[in-house]
Design an enzyme around this catalytic site. Structure first.
Site, PDB file in Angstrom:
ATOM      1  CG  ASP A  76      33.903  44.488  39.817  1.00  0.00           C
ATOM      2  OD1 ASP A  76      34.751  45.057  38.795  1.00  0.00           O
ATOM      3  OD2 ASP A  76      33.959  43.332  39.794  1.00  0.00           O
ATOM      4  CB  SER A 107      37.139  44.386  36.607  1.00  0.00           C
ATOM      5  OG  SER A 107      37.716  44.280  38.011  1.00  0.00           O
TER       6      SER A 107
END
Length: 291
Positions: free
Chosen positions: A173, A45
């Site tokens: 993610d 991320s």
């Protein structure tokens, strides 16, 4: 030490946490202060973004100046968000109104430095970017191929952004499966550093979160549990948690507050690196003596 000990090789894993990842800038600047050049980097991320900057040879001060130039200026943020807006009403309303109106690839295109290479393997330091295959329910590690789509996939945080399609896979993610991917680095360096900016749900103990806050907070709790489990298996040699309490996932405009609040991590990192280097030297001496 009386034995001949070579300098240890370092690798760094930058964790996910949205705006809390601004605290990663302290880590990069501290590594610069100590003249440590990582031989490998991994990121999930926001950690994939900061890690990519470091892997591309950006110094901490350069990274800080670049991000400050954006997030300390509301007008600049608004301009870049406008560039990343949906292309028209048909795109905006496609599939019905939803939270994730913005395409993460377009957002990153508006915010990332222009001088990044096209491919991951063209970075100056080997980089592993973590994402999750939504349908296969498995972790994906990008170490080559298109750089920007890999970063986008790693940053596609539900429900903030829509998933990313790459190589026929639906990707989300990377922090959902591997919030601080230090486990990818043990075979690449002598000392592995992990940096956790996940934080925890904010608010008073009796404050009822909104549905949206509860979803994001539940993600944080899950990631915290994953990190704890990974520690039971094998912890990194150095692990730090900058103070990011009370910072929301998208609080990028709190740039100065985040850096001020998390500044103590610099001394914490230096102290733990000193300890790790001393342990490495002791072990090297023992290995030489037994050899």
């Amino acid at each position: 030490m009386n034995c001949n000990s070579s300098s240890p090789r370092f690798a760094v894993a930058f964790g996910g946490g949205g705006a809390r990842g601004i605290a990663h800038l302290h880590i990069v600047e501290t590594l610069d202060d100590l003249d440590i050049k990582p031989v490998a980097i991994a990121g999930s991320s926001i950690g994939a973004i900061i890690g990519t900057g470091l892997a591309n040879g950006m110094e901490g001060r350069t990274l800080r100046d670049y991000t400050a130039g954006i997030f300390k200026n509301r007008a600049e943020v608004a301009k870049r968000i406008w560039k990343a807006r949906p292309g028209g009403w048909s795109q905006l309303l496609k599939g019905g109104l939803r939270v994730s109106q913005f395409n993460i690839e377009k957002v990153l295109a508006a915010f990332l430095p222009d001088d990044l290479p096209d491919r991951i393997e063209e970075l100056k330091t080997p980089m592993s970017i973590v994402a999750v295959d939504y349908h296969a329910a498995e972790e994906v590690h990008f170490q080559q191929g298109d750089l920007r789509s890999a970063i986008a996939a790693s940053c596609a945080i539900p429900p903030v952004f829509a998933p990313v399609v790459r190589d026929g896979r639906i990707l989300v993610d990377g922090g959902l499966f591997n919030p601080v991917p230090f486990d990818l680095l043990f075979d690449k360096a002598d000392i592995v550093i992990g940096v956790d900016v996940v934080g925890g749900p904010s608010g008073d103990d009796d404050a009822m979160p909104s549905t949206y806050e509860a979803i994001l907070g539940a993600n944080q709790l899950t990631m915290m549990a994953i990190i704890q489990n990974k520690f039971r298996q094998r912890p990194p040699h150095v692990f730090v948690r900058p103070d990011v309490a009370g910072i929301g996932l998208l609080d990028f405009l709190k740039f100065e507050q985040i850096l001020a609040q998390s500044a103590a991590v610099r001394d914490d990192l230096k102290r733990k690196i000193d300890q790790a280097v001393a342990a490495f030297e002791r072990q090297t001496c023992l290995d030489q003596a037994s050899g």
